[in-house]
Scaffold this motif. Structure first.
Motif, PDB file in Angstrom:
ATOM      1  N   PRO A   1      16.718  -6.068  -4.220  1.00  0.00           N
ATOM      2  CA  PRO A   1      16.613  -5.189  -5.630  1.00  0.00           C
ATOM      3  C   PRO A   1      14.993  -5.660  -6.205  1.00  0.00           C
ATOM      4  CG  PRO A   1      18.615  -6.480  -5.190  1.00  0.00           C
ATOM      5  CD  PRO A   1      17.685  -6.665  -4.201  1.00  0.00           C
ATOM      6  N   SER A   2      14.327  -6.728  -5.696  1.00  0.00           N
ATOM      7  CA  SER A   2      13.161  -7.052  -6.344  1.00  0.00           C
ATOM      8  C   SER A   2      11.737  -5.886  -5.789  1.00  0.00           C
ATOM      9  CB  SER A   2      12.594  -8.280  -5.892  1.00  0.00           C
ATOM     10  OG  SER A   2      12.382  -8.576  -4.715  1.00  0.00           O
ATOM     11  N   GLN A   3      12.246  -4.973  -4.961  1.00  0.00           N
ATOM     12  CA  GLN A   3      11.442  -4.222  -4.456  1.00  0.00           C
ATOM     13  C   GLN A   3      11.703  -2.422  -4.484  1.00  0.00           C
ATOM     14  OE1 GLN A   3      12.333  -6.367  -0.559  1.00  0.00           O
ATOM     15  NE2 GLN A   3      10.204  -6.153  -0.107  1.00  0.00           N
ATOM     16  N   PRO A   4      11.590  -2.112  -5.859  1.00  0.00           N
ATOM     17  CA  PRO A   4      12.008  -0.768  -5.972  1.00  0.00           C
ATOM     18  C   PRO A   4      11.126   0.333  -5.346  1.00  0.00           C
ATOM     19  CG  PRO A   4      10.815  -1.847  -8.050  1.00  0.00           C
ATOM     20  CD  PRO A   4      10.880  -2.809  -6.763  1.00  0.00           C
ATOM     21  N   ASP A   5      11.794   1.088  -4.632  1.00  0.00           N
ATOM     22  CA  ASP A   5      11.088   2.343  -4.034  1.00  0.00           C
ATOM     23  C   ASP A   5      10.151   3.299  -5.039  1.00  0.00           C
ATOM     24  OD1 ASP A   5      12.707   1.329  -1.828  1.00  0.00           O
ATOM     25  OD2 ASP A   5      12.886   3.007  -1.060  1.00  0.00           O
ATOM     26  N   PHE A   6       9.048   3.560  -4.549  1.00  0.00           N
ATOM     27  CA  PHE A   6       8.651   4.508  -5.141  1.00  0.00           C
ATOM     28  C   PHE A   6       8.960   5.896  -4.951  1.00  0.00           C
ATOM     29  CE2 PHE A   6       4.938   1.604  -4.536  1.00  0.00           C
ATOM     30  CZ  PHE A   6       4.502   1.549  -6.118  1.00  0.00           C
ATOM     31  N   ASP A   7       8.789   6.968  -5.936  1.00  0.00           N
ATOM     32  CA  ASP A   7       9.141   8.256  -5.626  1.00  0.00           C
ATOM     33  C   ASP A   7       7.915   9.202  -5.105  1.00  0.00           C
ATOM     34  OD1 ASP A   7       9.872  11.241  -5.695  1.00  0.00           O
ATOM     35  OD2 ASP A   7      11.069  10.983  -7.497  1.00  0.00           O
TER      36      ASP A   7
ATOM     37  N   GLU B   1       1.291  11.534  -9.113  1.00  0.00           N
ATOM     38  CA  GLU B   1       0.534  10.302  -9.784  1.00  0.00           C
ATOM     39  C   GLU B   1       0.860   9.094  -8.702  1.00  0.00           C
ATOM     40  OE1 GLU B   1       0.555   7.558 -13.766  1.00  0.00           O
ATOM     41  OE2 GLU B   1       2.246   8.870 -13.168  1.00  0.00           O
ATOM     42  N   VAL B   2       2.203   9.109  -7.887  1.00  0.00           N
ATOM     43  CA  VAL B   2       2.030   8.162  -6.925  1.00  0.00           C
ATOM     44  C   VAL B   2       1.119   8.380  -5.746  1.00  0.00           C
ATOM     45  CG1 VAL B   2       3.653   6.917  -5.189  1.00  0.00           C
ATOM     46  CG2 VAL B   2       4.505   7.518  -7.486  1.00  0.00           C
ATOM     47  N   ARG B   3       0.883   9.455  -5.314  1.00  0.00           N
ATOM     48  CA  ARG B   3       0.035   9.927  -4.196  1.00  0.00           C
ATOM     49  C   ARG B   3      -1.310   9.433  -4.658  1.00  0.00           C
ATOM     50  NH1 ARG B   3       2.562  14.217  -0.244  1.00  0.00           N
ATOM     51  NH2 ARG B   3       4.915  13.817  -0.673  1.00  0.00           N
ATOM     52  N   GLU B   4      -1.606   9.991  -5.601  1.00  0.00           N
ATOM     53  CA  GLU B   4      -3.083   9.718  -6.305  1.00  0.00           C
ATOM     54  C   GLU B   4      -3.292   8.192  -6.313  1.00  0.00           C
ATOM     55  OE1 GLU B   4      -7.122  10.492  -7.278  1.00  0.00           O
ATOM     56  OE2 GLU B   4      -5.488  11.839  -6.154  1.00  0.00           O
ATOM     57  N   GLU B   5      -2.466   7.445  -6.702  1.00  0.00           N
ATOM     58  CA  GLU B   5      -2.590   6.185  -6.986  1.00  0.00           C
ATOM     59  C   GLU B   5      -2.991   5.496  -5.548  1.00  0.00           C
ATOM     60  OE1 GLU B   5      -2.549   1.879  -8.068  1.00  0.00           O
ATOM     61  OE2 GLU B   5      -3.246   3.762  -8.929  1.00  0.00           O
TER      62      GLU B   5
END
Length: 553
Positions: free
Chosen positions: A182-188, A193-197
């Motif tokens: 639970p301390s490791q939430p998955d990115f979407d 915005e995630v891809r650019e990060e």
């Protein structure tokens, strides 16, 4: 068996034939004395790695993290966790490695972040449907009041993949997805915005001079549309390597991400490399990750997990060279890492132990140590003669077995806690390695502190002891690595030899390689001259669980 010539993929890039040494920083060398390894510790031991004869190191995560999962829960992708040092320490280590001709690959964890990452903290404070929550996978629950998780997916670490949050107004709220803890939430990863990060993260480390990235959970970043229910088989591999059509593993959309990353790395000089951790059910699927415009390498987990059986080992080598060759990529070869039972123990287990389960005091099928070490040395003798790139895991050059008797109160793997002690997890392969037999913490540091307890019997595996013993596993590794370079075995073709069903036998130019996996000695004849042996034997008959390189007179 008919003679068959198989080629490694052509090309001169360093990663096609490199021997890459995995460093698990918290267990390699501890310069600060706090019981946890660090980057200055790595720098202090680089001469030993140069002496071993490797081409590159891969560093498991050292970025800022609350350490809920040993650094695979990243809170800041552009900094070093104080536990391991500073960015200046990283730069010093990188420069020192490059000065010794050693390239540096860093671990990148893009499937998920820590729940302490600033983005996730913003998401918790934001409203459902907000841009902040869109960076992760938040969903409304099922049931009259949203009290039922959005689907039935099971976490790799045990329990469900969904955790419900409390909204800022104090009411029960949405659920977020986490394949792991639970301390490791998955990115979407459908979010631009995630891809650019992560393009920015790649460039941050490439600008500092790293030679590539090992990509954690490279097969998990895209989830199937609609997030359909899925129940894995009862004996499922925890990372999905045994099943087809898992809605959170191996989805087609991940390939677009790596095509994008491939372009980012191509902006830089020096053959920068991407290596994916992708647990997939077949080599044919695994090879899709290394098509010419995607990753450069992916770990050959089917090879690593093949049992000690001559027909199966021959088969996975054949299939690996064929499938990777079809897409113009080198096969990789690996026998141990930080997630599996060390191969000096695993190859002699007498009961099943699925990946991620580990082995501990109450486990069935514990290995015989002598058998395990003999098979490990023979397996390495085979592996380092294969064309392509090989990965070594810290301590395997000492013949380290799995630490199986760790007391329950010292265990730290999330798997142990999430399964209420039903699965031991991965602590046994992560114990700090021994350097000096008579030193505090076996030379891991000068204080004697160690984040996991080191077995008392490990003094005999210490590097200084093995340096003094020409028959040691360490000397075997040095010899194999030196000869691999001398005979240029990382490139070229492999020709199979037929020495019987219980033998693995092939030729690499003028070098013949044989391993005896049968119950009886394997006679080679009088026209052979041995170059090296996995363990010393006399005459020309190869004993059970032994391997050798030789030439013909």
């Amino acid at each position: 068996m008919t003679e068959l010539e198989q080629f490694a993929a052509p090309g001169s890039e360093w990663w096609r034939s490199a021997v890459i040494y995995q460093i698990y920083p918290r267990s390699f060398a501890d310069a600060s004395g706090d019981g946890i390894g660090d980057l200055p510790g790595v720098t202090s031991r680089l001469d030993s790695l140069q002496d071993l004869g490797i081409d590159a190191i891969w560093l498991s995560p050292f970025m800022t993290s609350p350490q809920k999962d040993a650094g695979y829960d990243v809170a800041d992708y552009r900094d070093v966790d104080p536990l391991f040092g500073t960015l200046a320490d990283f730069d010093t280590m990188l420069a020192a490695a490059h000065a010794r001709g050693i390239r540096v690959i860093v671990d990148l964890v893009p499937n998920h972040s820590s729940d302490q990452h600033v983005w996730f903290q913003q998401a918790l404070k934001a409203a459902p449907g907000s841009p902040e929550r869109a960076r992760y996978i938040f969903r409304d629950g099922k049931g009259e009041n949203g009290e039922i998780p959005p689907n039935n997916w099971e976490s790799v670490f045990g329990g469900g993949q969904w955790t419900r949050i409390t909204e800022p107004d104090g009411t029960p709220g949405q659920w977020y997805l986490h394949i792991f803890d639970p301390s490791q939430p998955d990115f979407d990863w459908t979010n631009e915005e995630v891809r650019e990060e992560f393009r920015g993260v790649l460039r941050f480390w490439l600008d500092r001079g790293v030679d590539g990235f090992r990509v954690d959970v490279a097969h998990g970043m895209i989830k199937a549309d609609g997030l359909p229910d899925y129940t894995p088989p009862s004996e499922s591999d925890s990372m999905g390597g045994g099943e087809d059509d898992v809605p959170y593993w191996g989805q087609e959309g991940v390939h677009d991400i790596y095509r994008d990353w491939h372009k980012v790395l191509a902006e830089y000089d020096g053959d920068r490399a991407l290596c994916g951790e992708a647990w997939l059910p077949t080599l044919k699927k695994t090879a899709l990750w290394v098509r010419p415009d995607e990753m450069h390498q992916t770990f050959n987990f089917p090879y690593m997990m093949t049992e000690w059986d001559a027909e199966k080992v021959r088969g996975v080598i054949r299939d690996s060279l064929e499938e990777f060759g079809k897409v113009g990529a080198p096969s990789t070869w690996v026998l141990s890492n930080h997630d599996v039972i060390r191969h000096a123990s695993r190859l002699a287990l007498t009961a099943d132990s699925p990946q991620g389960d580990g082995i501990g005091p109450k486990s069935a099928g514990k290995p015989d140590e002598a058998t395990g070490l003999a098979r490990a040395r023979a397996a390495t003798t085979i592996m380092l003669a294969l064309p392509g790139s090989s990965y070594l895991y810290q301590g395997e050059e000492l013949g380290l077995p799995e630490a199986m008797e760790i007391p329950d109160e010292f265990r730290q793997d999330p798997t142990w806690f999430r399964t209420n002690g039903e699965r031991y997890g991965r602590d046994g392969c992560r114990v700090p390695i021994p350097w000096e037999a008579d030193a505090a913490a076996y030379g891991f540091n000068t204080t004697g502190d160690s984040w996991l307890p080191q077995p008392e019997e490990w003094s005999r595996f210490a590097r200084d002891v093995e340096e003094a013993d020409p028959a040691s596993t360490l000397h075997m590794y040095k010899t194999l690595l030196g000869m691999r370079r001398e005979f240029e075995l990382g490139n070229g073709s492999l020709v199979w030899e037929d020495l019987g069903e219980s033998a693995i036998a092939f030729r690499r130019g003028d070098v013949y390689v044989v391993a005896n996996l049968g119950a009886e000695p394997l006679e080679l004849g009088d026209d052979v001259t041995f170059i090296t042996q996995s363990q010393r034997f006399d005459g020309t008959a190869v004993p059970t669980d032994h391997a050798a390189w030789y030439t013909k007179n």
